[in-house]
Design a protein around this motif. Structure first.
Motif, PDB file in Angstrom:
ATOM      1  N   GLU A  41       0.777  -1.227  -0.055  1.00 14.96           N
ATOM      2  CA  GLU A  41       0.058  -0.003  -0.107  1.00 14.96           C
ATOM      3  C   GLU A  41       0.797   1.238   0.096  1.00 14.96           C
ATOM      4  OE1 GLU A  41      -3.080   2.351   2.740  1.00 14.96           O
ATOM      5  OE2 GLU A  41      -2.743   0.104   3.285  1.00 14.96           O
ATOM      6  N   TYR A  42       1.832   1.340   0.990  1.00 22.84           N
ATOM      7  CA  TYR A  42       2.705   2.350   0.974  1.00 22.84           C
ATOM      8  C   TYR A  42       3.720   2.425   0.095  1.00 22.84           C
ATOM      9  CZ  TYR A  42       0.033   4.417   4.625  1.00 22.84           C
ATOM     10  OH  TYR A  42      -0.808   4.888   5.463  1.00 22.84           O
ATOM     11  N   TYR A  43       4.047   1.507  -0.580  1.00 24.06           N
ATOM     12  CA  TYR A  43       4.962   1.470  -1.713  1.00 24.06           C
ATOM     13  C   TYR A  43       4.222   2.230  -2.971  1.00 24.06           C
ATOM     14  CZ  TYR A  43       7.548  -0.208  -5.851  1.00 24.06           C
ATOM     15  OH  TYR A  43       8.134  -0.168  -7.139  1.00 24.06           O
ATOM     16  N   ASP A  44       3.163   1.722  -3.169  1.00 23.14           N
ATOM     17  CA  ASP A  44       2.365   2.179  -4.311  1.00 23.14           C
ATOM     18  C   ASP A  44       1.853   3.668  -3.999  1.00 23.14           C
ATOM     19  OD1 ASP A  44       2.177  -0.314  -5.241  1.00 23.14           O
ATOM     20  OD2 ASP A  44       0.241  -0.665  -4.802  1.00 23.14           O
ATOM     21  N   THR A 185      11.532   4.447  -2.098  1.00 22.71           N
ATOM     22  CA  THR A 185      12.825   5.392  -2.201  1.00 22.71           C
ATOM     23  C   THR A 185      14.051   4.812  -2.648  1.00 22.71           C
ATOM     24  OG1 THR A 185      12.174   6.372  -0.085  1.00 22.71           O
ATOM     25  CG2 THR A 185      14.365   7.090  -0.860  1.00 22.71           C
ATOM     26  N   LEU A 186      14.442   3.664  -2.406  1.00 23.65           N
ATOM     27  CA  LEU A 186      15.394   2.959  -2.957  1.00 23.65           C
ATOM     28  C   LEU A 186      15.164   2.597  -4.464  1.00 23.65           C
ATOM     29  CD1 LEU A 186      16.271   0.530  -0.017  1.00 23.65           C
ATOM     30  CD2 LEU A 186      17.648   2.592  -0.548  1.00 23.65           C
ATOM     31  N   ILE A 187      14.147   2.411  -4.629  1.00 27.33           N
ATOM     32  CA  ILE A 187      13.821   1.911  -6.221  1.00 27.33           C
ATOM     33  C   ILE A 187      13.613   3.292  -6.964  1.00 27.33           C
ATOM     34  CG2 ILE A 187      12.044   1.395  -7.778  1.00 27.33           C
ATOM     35  CD1 ILE A 187      11.319  -1.032  -5.896  1.00 27.33           C
ATOM     36  N   TYR A 188      13.101   4.203  -6.561  1.00 28.81           N
ATOM     37  CA  TYR A 188      12.883   5.602  -7.241  1.00 28.81           C
ATOM     38  C   TYR A 188      14.353   6.458  -7.588  1.00 28.81           C
ATOM     39  CZ  TYR A 188       9.083   7.455  -9.545  1.00 28.81           C
ATOM     40  OH  TYR A 188       7.870   7.637 -10.291  1.00 28.81           O
ATOM     41  N   LEU A 189      15.191   6.275  -6.655  1.00 21.32           N
ATOM     42  CA  LEU A 189      16.399   6.825  -6.651  1.00 21.32           C
ATOM     43  C   LEU A 189      17.007   6.702  -8.072  1.00 21.32           C
ATOM     44  CD1 LEU A 189      18.044   6.575  -3.029  1.00 21.32           C
ATOM     45  CD2 LEU A 189      17.417   8.623  -4.195  1.00 21.32           C
ATOM     46  N   PRO A 190      17.600   5.366  -8.442  1.00 23.96           N
ATOM     47  CA  PRO A 190      18.080   5.114  -9.810  1.00 23.96           C
ATOM     48  C   PRO A 190      17.194   5.714 -10.880  1.00 23.96           C
ATOM     49  CG  PRO A 190      17.414   3.198  -8.730  1.00 23.96           C
ATOM     50  CD  PRO A 190      17.465   4.303  -8.050  1.00 23.96           C
ATOM     51  N   ILE A 191      15.675   5.571 -10.836  1.00 27.49           N
ATOM     52  CA  ILE A 191      14.974   5.794 -11.782  1.00 27.49           C
ATOM     53  C   ILE A 191      14.887   7.213 -12.191  1.00 27.49           C
ATOM     54  CG2 ILE A 191      12.465   5.522 -12.357  1.00 27.49           C
ATOM     55  CD1 ILE A 191      13.788   2.880 -12.416  1.00 27.49           C
ATOM     56  N   TRP A 202       9.740   5.857 -20.883  1.00 25.75           N
ATOM     57  CA  TRP A 202       9.572   4.373 -20.073  1.00 25.75           C
ATOM     58  C   TRP A 202      10.057   4.320 -18.679  1.00 25.75           C
ATOM     59  CZ3 TRP A 202      14.156   2.428 -18.278  1.00 25.75           C
ATOM     60  CH2 TRP A 202      15.176   2.746 -19.078  1.00 25.75           C
ATOM     61  N   GLY A 203      10.954   4.951 -18.394  1.00 22.09           N
ATOM     62  CA  GLY A 203      11.473   4.775 -16.882  1.00 22.09           C
ATOM     63  C   GLY A 203      10.384   4.909 -15.737  1.00 22.09           C
ATOM     64  N   TRP A 204       9.483   6.073 -15.770  1.00 21.88           N
ATOM     65  CA  TRP A 204       8.710   6.216 -14.857  1.00 21.88           C
ATOM     66  C   TRP A 204       7.629   4.736 -14.701  1.00 21.88           C
ATOM     67  CZ3 TRP A 204       3.117   5.801 -15.441  1.00 21.88           C
ATOM     68  CH2 TRP A 204       2.670   5.956 -16.581  1.00 21.88           C
ATOM     69  N   ARG A 205       7.436   3.926 -15.690  1.00 14.36           N
ATOM     70  CA  ARG A 205       6.525   3.051 -15.525  1.00 14.36           C
ATOM     71  C   ARG A 205       7.358   1.654 -14.435  1.00 14.36           C
ATOM     72  NH1 ARG A 205       2.974   3.336 -19.532  1.00 14.36           N
ATOM     73  NH2 ARG A 205       3.260   4.953 -21.273  1.00 14.36           N
ATOM     74  N   PHE A 209       5.450  -1.323 -12.313  1.00 19.11           N
ATOM     75  CA  PHE A 209       5.156  -2.760 -12.628  1.00 19.11           C
ATOM     76  C   PHE A 209       6.062  -3.707 -11.594  1.00 19.11           C
ATOM     77  CE2 PHE A 209       5.783  -1.577 -17.445  1.00 19.11           C
ATOM     78  CZ  PHE A 209       4.608  -1.203 -17.651  1.00 19.11           C
ATOM     79  N   LEU A 210       7.103  -3.148 -10.945  1.00 24.49           N
ATOM     80  CA  LEU A 210       7.839  -4.006  -9.986  1.00 24.49           C
ATOM     81  C   LEU A 210       6.816  -4.224  -8.646  1.00 24.49           C
ATOM     82  CD1 LEU A 210      11.156  -2.089  -9.675  1.00 24.49           C
ATOM     83  CD2 LEU A 210      10.533  -4.594 -10.714  1.00 24.49           C
ATOM     84  N   SER A 211       5.599  -3.388  -8.443  1.00 22.92           N
ATOM     85  CA  SER A 211       4.926  -3.860  -7.525  1.00 22.92           C
ATOM     86  C   SER A 211       4.224  -5.149  -7.661  1.00 22.92           C
ATOM     87  CB  SER A 211       3.693  -2.628  -7.305  1.00 22.92           C
ATOM     88  OG  SER A 211       2.683  -2.805  -8.450  1.00 22.92           O
TER      89      SER A 211
END
Length: 448
Positions: A41-44, A185-191, A202-205, A209-211
């Motif tokens: 929920e909070y990741y999303d 946070t960890l996933i969005y830093l490289p994105i 495409w990067g924002w998607r 998808f990983l969820s």
């Protein structure tokens, strides 16, 4: 005695042993299922908010000027709260009448599908106005799911937990919240470090998808999780409420109001994670990376502090731990905002981690057991869902209110600190008027 008789007895003993092992595993599985659901929920929640800030205005509202496009993107973020009260009533009814497991399976699946489909959405340039409309619809479905997820998970875990460890096991829902924020946070830093053309193309998607991976794990855990013993007893005796919300409003109005006001403690969280971030970066001009580091470290500390305070409340009671967290937060907001206004980086780290990571965790970690124990099994999920969603919605407007009352100058933050103090005190007083329930047997909780 015949061999056949011995064989039957052995099989019966084996089945009994397996059932006992299953019963022993249920609290842990329920806690893990709650942790996973809250993390999803909070990741999303976080990846949607980040995408709304960085991307959605440019790809879903490109015909607007930049400022209006950003406002429109944040509006799609806000509409998720519109469906939360509706979801609380609907999913509370289903959970109290048909079972916690059904609600938890539905909410996790709905959240997973909605989030994954956001990643699949065509942009405005591809399908025109249908793109932002689709985005709004999916965000509303996320809100519907979120309304029942946390209350359902808390009810499931509370009713599976051993009597003397209910706060500890229910605290895993909130630990999942912290884990979801850290993971996002960890996933969005490289994105976010991608070149802008690749980020928009495409990067924002990718985070959406990983969820699906986390949802798949959560679905597997919840598929094997048995219904709670408390609900099973209600079902066997045919004593479920036909209209749980009607019973809630008739018999539990006082406790429902208590939960609504107690849930105002969420103002501390939204002020710390949203308003003070904006104030520090945009008004005081503290580097964004510095403030983001404070937020991440506070969440990491909370991962340990939340279950620790929950265990303490299993020993000394819910009320003293919650009240400490609420009043401690009311006090610490003052030196923390002073440190922000003076850009005192060492103090910002010390006070920020102490406020959000430690003291606020005292209230945040034990409210799932505190609120759930105010209600009988017949209306527990409805009471928690409706009460918290109303309180959290009021807390959700806290950054907007704070932005409106912020004054110019180095002491302009004082009205915001007053606001946080008032809401925290209201929360503490609300809990002080409740019964202490940490030693109350499950079948006596919420008795009239």
């Amino acid at each position: 005695m015949s061999t056949s008789t011995f064989s039957q007895q052995d099989r019966a003993q084996s089945r009994t042993g397996e059932e006992q092992k299953t019963a022993q595993r249920s609290p842990r599985k329920a806690a893990f299922a709650s942790w996973i659901g809250s993390a999803v929920e909070y990741y999303d929640f976080f990846i949607y908010g980040t995408a709304a800030a960085l991307v959605f205005g440019k790809i879903f509202f490109p015909s607007f000027d930049p400022v209006t496009a950003t406002v429109a993107a944040f509006a799609t973020f806000g509409v998720g709260y519109v469906t939360r009260p509706i979801g609380a009533v609907l999913l509370g009814h289903i959970g109290d009448k048909y079972g916690r497991k059904k609600v938890l399976t539905f909410t996790l699946l709905l959240m997973g599908i909605s989030t994954f489909m956001v990643g699949l959405l065509p942009t405005y340039g591809q399908i025109g106005i249908a793109a932002p409309i689709s985005l709004v619809v999916l965000r509303m479905l996320q809100g519907l799911s979120a309304a029942g997820e946390q209350a359902g998970a808390n009810s499931m875990t509370l009713e599976h937990a051993p009597a003397h460890r209910r706060a500890f096991f229910t605290s895993f829902t909130l630990s999942g919240t912290q884990a979801g924020l850290i993971l996002a946070t960890l996933i969005y830093l490289p994105i976010s470090a991608l070149p802008e053309d690749q980020l928009l193309a495409w990067g924002w998607r990718i985070p959406f998808f990983l969820s699906a991976i986390v949802v798949a794990v959560g679905m597997w855990v919840r598929r094997t999780l048995p219904e709670t013993p408390a609900f099973n007893e209600e079902e066997k005796s045919h004593t479920q409420a036909k209209l749980p919300v009607a019973v809630l409003l008739r018999d539990y109005k006082a406790n429902l109001v208590r939960v609504i006001f107690a849930a105002l403690i969420s103002v501390v969280s939204t002020i710390f994670s949203v308003f003070t971030l904006s104030y520090a970066v945009n008004t005081v001009h503290i580097p964004r990376a510095t403030m983001l580091t404070v937020l991440v470290l506070a969440n990491v500390i909370a991962l340990a502090a939340i279950p620790a305070f929950a265990m303490l409340s299993d020993r000394i009671g819910r009320k003293p731990v919650f009240v400490f967290g609420a009043l401690g937060s009311a006090f610490l907001i003052w030196p923390y905002m002073w440190a922000l206004s003076h850009a005192n980086i060492p103090l910002i780290f010390v006070l920020g981690l102490l406020l959000s990571g430690v003291v606020y965790s005292a209230a945040n970690g034990i409210w799932p057991s505190l609120y759930g124990e105010m209600f009988n099994t017949r209306v527990r999920l409805s009471g928690m869902a409706i009460g918290t969603q109303i309180g959290f919605a009021l807390g959700g407007f806290a950054p907007t209110i704070s932005a409106a009352i912020l004054r110019p100058g180095i002491d302009g933050w004082v009205p915001v600190a007053v606001f946080v103090t008032i809401t925290s005190v209201i929360s503490a007083v609300s809990v002080l008027t409740a019964k202490e329930t940490f030693r109350t047997p499950m079948n006596e909780l919420g008795k009239l």
